[in-house]
Design a protein around this motif. Structure first.
Motif, PDB file in Angstrom:
ATOM      1  N   TYR A  36     -28.578  -8.814  13.009  1.00  0.00           N
ATOM      2  CA  TYR A  36     -27.957  -9.522  13.897  1.00  0.00           C
ATOM      3  C   TYR A  36     -28.981 -10.063  14.816  1.00  0.00           C
ATOM      4  O   TYR A  36     -29.998  -9.234  15.401  1.00  0.00           O
ATOM      5  CB  TYR A  36     -27.135  -8.785  15.070  1.00  0.00           C
ATOM      6  CG  TYR A  36     -26.754  -9.350  16.062  1.00  0.00           C
ATOM      7  CD1 TYR A  36     -25.931 -10.471  16.112  1.00  0.00           C
ATOM      8  CD2 TYR A  36     -26.862  -8.869  17.134  1.00  0.00           C
ATOM      9  CE1 TYR A  36     -25.356 -11.303  17.161  1.00  0.00           C
ATOM     10  CE2 TYR A  36     -26.704  -9.575  18.621  1.00  0.00           C
ATOM     11  CZ  TYR A  36     -26.065 -10.754  18.486  1.00  0.00           C
ATOM     12  OH  TYR A  36     -25.536 -11.358  19.464  1.00  0.00           O
ATOM     13  N   GLY A  39     -26.035 -14.497  16.359  1.00  0.00           N
ATOM     14  CA  GLY A  39     -24.675 -14.703  16.161  1.00  0.00           C
ATOM     15  C   GLY A  39     -24.146 -15.958  16.147  1.00  0.00           C
ATOM     16  O   GLY A  39     -22.910 -16.277  15.893  1.00  0.00           O
ATOM     17  N   CYS A  46     -29.370 -13.073   9.348  1.00  0.00           N
ATOM     18  CA  CYS A  46     -28.273 -12.224   8.707  1.00  0.00           C
ATOM     19  C   CYS A  46     -27.865 -12.870   7.643  1.00  0.00           C
ATOM     20  O   CYS A  46     -26.755 -12.704   6.965  1.00  0.00           O
ATOM     21  CB  CYS A  46     -26.759 -12.617   9.708  1.00  0.00           C
ATOM     22  SG  CYS A  46     -26.602 -14.533   9.755  1.00  0.00           S
ATOM     23  N   CYS A  58     -23.273 -14.248   9.994  1.00  0.00           N
ATOM     24  CA  CYS A  58     -22.696 -14.157  11.258  1.00  0.00           C
ATOM     25  C   CYS A  58     -21.670 -15.247  11.552  1.00  0.00           C
ATOM     26  O   CYS A  58     -20.826 -15.335  12.511  1.00  0.00           O
ATOM     27  CB  CYS A  58     -23.763 -14.207  12.451  1.00  0.00           C
ATOM     28  SG  CYS A  58     -24.438 -15.818  12.542  1.00  0.00           S
TER      29      CYS A  58
END
Lengths: 153, 746
Positions: A36, A39, A46, A58
């Protein structure tokens, strides 16, 4: 219950349809390789493969996953490295290393599609993956090494 | 050269020893220095005489303790290499462990930058004061990773630890075999007998733990080194090349819950009121807990905790600092107009008598640290004991913070330092641990992992301070004859050490004038004045600290004056430079870049130099005008560190430092509106991307005995070298970072 195949293993997960794949992998299945970072698909830490293609996990809803998932742990292991991982080791690319799993998954995807990428191809494919430590010169060199090694194999 | 250093060591006193531990042996090394007239040191506790384990040999193998934290700079590996060099083990034979918080691991190199002498001054008086400050830091047990000190701190100390362990193991082997110690050698983790028979260190551990350690050791000359100075594979490289390296954010425990947090984006402001009813009804949410300045959510999954935290409706209190960015600049401007100086650390010649009519005003913005791994910490509050798992650079301060909050003795607060996904100074703060501790105190017996959302990490970043510089200068006869730099910048010392760690230190804040007053130039009239404005928002140390903005001010202005003088920026610097190693750095970069050679059309270059953390660095930046904007083409860097311990990691850190310096100078800033940072994530605060990165050519120089660090010093010259290239290319000199506010880049 959703069914996911991750690194060749079938998992049943009981999660919301809109949970991002990243958090299913990390907190439900227990894989640490996908990281992470933001996001919002702005850093690439990710990155995993879904159906053989690099995606930002994400921003991939788990209910939209329509193929087998491979994470950096599935690409290769310390005892049996993928050519990309071996090149990353040879060039000692990492500093903190936090972005490098995503970088390697992106590089593996690039080399699957384009076995002999130019500098411009590498720049284009790899520029969505942020490295705050600034290992880009080594990433470029490692991608070229991996390409040579994969073409020779 | 190395024998000279060994001679210095032999004149000092050491207390060394070994202790039996869990069926194994730990070797300590402790530099013992107690000047009888220093009352600060009379109260040394008994625990300080305790041995410092750097080498642990037991049934599990050989573990080297590497107390300087690893944020990605390879500190574990370089510390291990220094021990292994003398211990005669290979890096793939050992494990590394950062060790517990302990006074014994105090940083012996921080004192070097904390004295009012430039690093180029190695006089008796300067070194005597470094010794005194060092004694204070030892007393405080300042176990801190920062200031590019890991190698200078450990360069002798860790090799000594390895040598003591090796010689003691040889004595243990002599006792076991009846052979004379002089007949024994060591190689690859074993004592080798004259007949070639090998006794692994582990088989000697029990005996070694019983005998008196060998204290009379001499460090090997550099000609015998197997590791130092040669390419080596970092100990973390296999894990980091295969996605198997665990970081703080990856910590997992049975029964652990996941937490998210919303803190007042007006940093340090209060919570006026909040409504968590929607959040509490969401799937997986277990509890909503008010903490200092915000609200935490406990859930069974990080994403569910994030979602719930976002669903809380909060009314935030006002910011304890001006709400608008323009007001912050006004405070600095008013300070320069009217306030008394915080310090005037350089005042050569007679600046007041000079007609210094060339003027400049430059600005450096707030910038966030934004390591890729967001802040996180796992805390378990148990019966009479607290455990903390996190990545940070200040384990003893964190231990004290948690002890204060929980009322549990610091002895029973166990801080486990985990690998960090970057820091750049972000993890010199421990607010995340304090907030995780508040949450864990509400759930005794349950491990709580708090992860900051990226947006939260950005919003709560304790940034590099803004800085405003006003310069005056003069040139005459093709030479720079006068330069005055006045700079106002909020005090990191007040904010970071004072407000948050309760360490209010007297005197000027040296970071305000860092890398301004101590530059090795003999400008006839040369004055540096620092001003400390009233407190603004929270600020902290950012990779290269004050040097990161001050080198931009100093070198951009010096380049402007050199241009006015009609001189060449390399030649004029060489003429002004008083320090031979610094001159060699500049000469090296000129040679590497073929400075003065012909350039392609559309191409331009700039040069800058900065001495920070004792390391002189010179950089030439070459840019190219393209249809898509200005592209970074090539960079040449030369740095003097005394000894390049690991040439591969050295190159990687220098390249990364240049990329860090250029990227933030081009596109990164934090600005406040309504008391909140306007930037959120890596789409509006990113640094350089791969396609923007130039080719970077690196040379490490070893023209000096003194060993200094490389984590930060490549950062400061990058921005002013680029600024000069922009001036050469466009005729317009940048006066403020980020340059993308004024120039168009690819």
């Amino acid at each position: 219950m959703l069914q996911l195949t991750v690194n060749g293993i079938v998992h049943q997960v009981d999660v919301e349809d809109d949970m991002p794949l990243l958090w299913v992998l990390r907190d439900e299945i227990g894989l640490n390789g996908p990281k992470y970072g933001c996001g919002v698909a702005a850093c690439g830490a990710c990155t995993v493969h879904v159906g053989g293609v690099a995606v930002r996990s994400c921003q991939t809803l788990v209910s939209d996953v329509d193929g087998p998932v491979m994470t950096i742990e599935g690409l290769g292991t310390p005892d049996e490295m993928h050519a990309v991982q071996a090149a990353w080791l040879e060039h000692q690319v990492a500093q903190c290393g936090y972005c490098q799993g995503g970088q390697m998954m992106q590089a593996a995807d690039l080399l699957t599609q384009n076995p002999d990428p130019t500098d411009a191809d590498i720049d284009e494919a790899m520029s969505g993956n942020l490295c705050r430590c600034g290992t880009y010169p080594r990433i470029r060199a490692a991608v070229k090494s991996a390409a040579r090694s994969m073409r020779g194999a | 050269m190395t024998m000279g250093r060994a001679g210095t060591i032999a004149r000092r006193s050491f207390v060394v020893g070994s202790v039996a531990l869990l069926g194994g042996v730990a070797f300590g090394y402790y530099q013992y220095k107690r000047p009888p007239k220093n009352p600060l040191l009379d109260g040394l506790g008994e625990d300080e005489a305790a041995l410092t384990p750097y080498v642990l040999i037991n049934a599990d193998g050989i573990t080297l303790t590497t107390p300087r934290a690893d944020m990605g700079q390879g500190s574990y590996s370089v510390q291990a290499a220094l021990i292994a060099e003398e211990l005669d083990v290979a890096l793939d034979q050992i494990r590394v462990d950062p060790g517990p918080p302990s006074k014994a691991y105090y940083n012996t190199a921080l004192a070097n930058e904390a004295v009012p002498f430039p690093s180029t001054d190695q006089s008796t008086a300067a070194n005597a004061m470094r010794g005194t400050v060092d004694a204070v830091m030892k007393f405080m047990g300042l176990q801190l990773t920062g200031g590019s000190t890991t190698v200078p701190d450990g360069y002798e100390k860790l090799r000594m630890a390895g040598a003591v362990a090796r010689e003691t193991l040889k004595h243990a082997a002599a006792e076991q075999t009846g052979l004379a110690v002089t007949q024994l050698k060591t190689d690859h983790g074993a004592v080798v007998l004259p007949d070639g028979q090998r006794i692994p260190y582990q088989a000697l551990a029990a005996t070694a733990a019983r005998i008196d350690p060998v204290t009379n050791v001499t460090l090997r000359p550099s000609t015998q080194w197997r590791l130092i100075g040669k390419p080596m594979q970092r100990v973390d490289m296999v894990a980091k090349s295969t996605g198997t390296q665990a970081y703080g954010i990856d910590h997992r425990m049975d029964g652990m819950v996941h937490a998210a947090i919303r803190l007042n984006p007006r940093k340090g402001g209060d919570v006026v009121s909040f409504d968590a009813s929607a959040a509490e009804a969401m799937r997986g949410v277990q509890q909503v807990i008010e903490v200092t300045g915000g609200i935490g959510v406990i859930a069974d999954n990080t994403w569910r905790a994030f979602q719930a935290a976002d669903a809380i409706e909060v009314e935030w209190g006002p910011a304890p600092y001006p709400a608008a960015q323009s007001e912050h600049w006004q405070v600095l401007s008013d300070t320069l107009d009217a306030a008394a100086p915080d310090a005037t650390p350089r005042d050569d010649g007679d600046m007041d008598a000079v007609d210094a009519s060339i003027e400049a005003e430059y600005r450096a913005p707030y910038v966030a640290h934004a390591p890729l791994e967001p802040l996180n910490a796992t805390v378990l509050v148990g019966e009479g004991r607290v455990d903390v798992w996190t990545g940070n650079q200040i384990p003893r301060m964190t231990q004290a913070s948690v002890a204060d909050m929980t009322g549990i003795s610091a002895r029973d607060v166990h801080v486990h330092i985990l690998m960090m996904g970057g820091s750049f100074g972000h993890r010199l703060e421990d607010e995340v641990v304090k907030r995780a501790t508040e949450l864990a105190m509400a759930l005794p017996g349950t491990p709580v992992k708090l992860t900051y959302k990226r947006e939260e990490d950005t919003a709560q970043d304790y940034t590099r301070p803004i800085a405003l510089m006003r310069g005056r200068g003069a040139v005459d006869g093709g030479k720079v004859t006068a330069m005055e730099i006045r700079v106002a910048s909020p005090s990191i010392l007040d904010s970071q050490m004072g407000e948050r760690q309760g360490m209010n230190l007297p005197g000027p804040d040296s970071a305000i004038t860092q890398a301004l007053w101590d530059q090795p130039y003999a400008i006839p009239h040369y004055r540096v004045v620092g001003y400390r404005p009233p407190k603004l928002g929270p600020v902290s140390s950012w990779r290269s600290v004050g040097a990161s903005q001050n080198a931009f001010f100093h070198e951009n202005f010096l380049n402007a004056l050199i241009h006015e003088a009609g001189a060449d920026p390399v030649e004029e610097r060489l003429r002004l430079m008083t320090d031979a190693p610094s001159r060699k750095v500049l000469e090296a970069v000129a040679e590497m870049s073929d400075w003065g050679g012909s350039l392609d059309r559309n191409t331009a270059r700039g040069v800058a130099f900065s001495l920070s953390f004792g390391t002189p660095v010179a950089e030439v930046v070459q840019i190219r005008q393209t249809e898509a904007g200005i592209a970074l083409d090539k960079v040449w860097v030369a740095a003097e560190v005394g000894r390049v311990v690991d040439p591969i990691n050295f190159e990687n850190l220098v390249q990364g430092g240049v990329i860090w310096g250029l990227g933030h100078a081009i596109n990164s800033q934090i600005t406040y509106a309504d008391g909140m940072a306007e930037q959120q994530s890596f789409f509006d605060f990113e640094g350089l991307r791969n396609y923007q990165t130039p080719e970077i050519f690196v040379r490490g120089l070893e023209n000096r005995d003194r060993v200094t660090g490389i984590g930060e010093p490549p950062v400061p010259p990058a921005a002013p070298a680029l600024a000069e290239a922009l001036f050469q290319s466009t005729g317009e000199r940048p006066t403020e970072m980020p340059f993308a506010n004024t120039f168009t880049f690819v």
